[in-house]
Write an enzyme that holds these catalytic residues in place. Structure first.
Site, PDB file in Angstrom:
ATOM      1  N   LYS A   1      57.985  35.970  33.304  1.00 59.06           N
ATOM      2  CA  LYS A   1      59.354  35.765  33.814  1.00 59.06           C
ATOM      3  C   LYS A   1      59.832  34.347  33.510  1.00 59.06           C
ATOM      4  CE  LYS A   1      60.224  39.818  35.476  1.00 59.06           C
ATOM      5  NZ  LYS A   1      61.229  40.665  34.855  1.00 59.06           N
TER       6      LYS A   1
ATOM      7  N   SER B   1      62.942  36.767  38.909  1.00 61.69           N
ATOM      8  CA  SER B   1      62.176  36.965  40.134  1.00 61.69           C
ATOM      9  C   SER B   1      61.986  35.636  40.844  1.00 61.69           C
ATOM     10  CB  SER B   1      60.810  37.551  39.780  1.00 61.69           C
ATOM     11  OG  SER B   1      59.972  37.547  40.914  1.00 61.69           O
TER      12      SER B   1
ATOM     13  N   TYR C   1      52.139  37.768  35.181  1.00 63.41           N
ATOM     14  CA  TYR C   1      53.459  38.380  35.369  1.00 63.41           C
ATOM     15  C   TYR C   1      54.519  37.291  35.578  1.00 63.41           C
ATOM     16  CZ  TYR C   1      57.404  40.394  37.863  1.00 63.41           C
ATOM     17  OH  TYR C   1      58.680  40.718  38.266  1.00 63.41           O
TER      18      TYR C   1
ATOM     19  N   LYS D   1      55.597  45.080  36.061  1.00 64.14           N
ATOM     20  CA  LYS D   1      55.860  44.207  37.222  1.00 64.14           C
ATOM     21  C   LYS D   1      54.724  44.076  38.229  1.00 64.14           C
ATOM     22  CE  LYS D   1      57.722  47.900  40.045  1.00 64.14           C
ATOM     23  NZ  LYS D   1      58.636  48.330  41.077  1.00 64.14           N
TER      24      LYS D   1
END
Ligand code: NAD
Ligand code: WQD
Length: 337
Positions: A152, A124, A148, A84
């Site tokens: 997602k 997220s 990142y 993350k």
């Protein structure tokens, strides 16, 4: 309900395990401990009275995962496992695609083999990219600004494709805003290794005297005091949001996206002031240049979560800071992070 939590030993997973156990569900934690400590298990046990089942394995080990789903008669999965750190993802993009995207493919394959169709995915707010309007609702266009965030986004798209391919799937992408704080016991919380990237863990270490001062990244944003504004949400509120979402999923086939935020934005300087008050410590800081990739303000429209799940955040900023400080002090005393 029997729930398997991938990444269940981590920050959000461990708090969700507590909330699920306290709501009367059974949990199995599945984690490779790449970013967590085996001691978390005993801490969860201390909070709820009995340590949950734990399997130390990687989500990319499809067979072990599918065996666990079958053996423990799992009804639903909460999928937290993943890497993350935004900055690290730019340095090691393949590690992020392998862990996050391949890991999710493996999980979905294992769930298919075991006939488990209910999934709550750790999404997220990063998938909203640069906000075009505020507050951010689930219809806001999606984009990503770093590897990142792209993992997602890819995972969400994959989950939508899967739910179209087979109507048995019941999937919810829970788009978290900025998780903060810790369980009131001070036994579990956020304990990044090395220098923290996120604001609150950094501030906690400055308050504890472990770091000399905070760099406030930019004071010339178009916000009331010029510093960045975010929607900080207490991790126990977030955990309870998962309990509500998993209950709700039973009657809701398809793939859904739901924000988990408070709707309230706070600036960096407001956070510093609140933490200084909670810890009764001075938080030295200096203004530094803007951090690349940061947006001025980001906060949720939390209306869908209330309408659909009957859930809303209940805890405020003072509670987030007090609990984070309590965890910081306890982990210092026990030496456990
Ligand atoms: P965390 O690092 O504390 O927890 C993740 C856990 O997953 C760790 O215990 C780690 O050991 C485990 N893990 C990682 N890769 C694994 C693998 N391949 N197999 C098995 N276990 C693995 O992180 P967190 O803050 O609890 O975040 C949980 C999820 O929520 C992540 O998917 C993250 O992207 C997402 N999320 C976090 C935030 C945040 O600010 N904390 C915000 C939005 C979304
Ligand atoms: C908050 C504010 C910084 C540190 C990140 C990820 C996001 C999501 C949550 C996973 C900003 C300022 C910070 C510091 C500072 N994670 N700040 N000095 O950037 O909103 O979100 O975590 O999905 O994807 O990007 O959170 O805590 O890093 O920053 O001034 O030392 O604090 O500029 O305004 P962010 P953060």
């Amino acid at each position: 309900m029997n729930v398997l939590l991938t990444g269940g030993m981590g920050y959000i997973g461990s708090h969700t395990a507590v909330a699920l156990l306290q709501a009367g569900h059974r949990v199995v934690l599945y984690d490779n401990l790449c970013n967590s400590d085996a001691g978390v298990l005993g801490c969860i046990g201390q909070i709820v009275g009995k340590a949950p089942l734990f399997i130390q394995a990687d989500v990319r080990d499809t067979q072990t995962l599918s065996d666990a789903l079958t053996r423990h008669e799992i009804d639903a999965v909460a999928h937290f496992a993943g890497l993350k750190a935004v900055g690290e993802s730019a340095q090691k993009p393949l590690a992020y695609y392998a862990n996050n995207v391949e890991g999710t493919v493996s999980l979905l394959e294992a769930m298919t083999r075991a006939g488990v169709c209910s999934l709550a995915f750790s999404g997220s707010a990063t998938v909203y990219g640069e906000p075009r309007y505020l507050p951010l609702d689930e219809a806001h266009p999606l984009s990503a600004t770093n590897p990142y965030g792209r993992t997602k986004l890819h995972i969400e798209e994959m989950l939508r494709d899967l739910s179209v391919s087979d109507p048995c799937w019941r999937i919810v992408c829970l788009r978290y805003f900025n998780p903060a704080g810790a369980h009131e016991s001070g036994l579990i919380g956020e304990s990044p290794s090395g220098i923290p990237n996120n604001l609150l863990p950094y501030v906690a270490r400055v308050a504890a005297g472990e770091l000399p001062s905070l760099s406030v990244f930019g004071d010339d944003y178009p916000t009331p005091d010029g510093t960045g504004v975010r929607d900080y949400i207490h991790v126990m509120d977030l955990a309870e949001g998962h309990v509500a979402a998993l209950d709700w999923l039973g009657g809701h086939p398809g793939c859904h996206a739901i924000n988990l935020g408070t709707g309230q934005g706070y600036s960096v300087l407001e956070m510093v002031e609140a933490f200084a008050k909670a810890s009764e410590r001075a938080i030295p800081y200096q203004i530094a240049p803007r951090r690349a990739g940061d947006v001025a303000a980001c906060y949720a429209d939390p209306g869908k979560a209330l309408r659909e799940l009957g859930w809303q955040a209940r805890r405020g900023l003072a509670d987030m800071c007090a609990s984070a400080w309590n965890f910081q002090r306890r982990s210092r005393e026990t030496g456990f992070r």
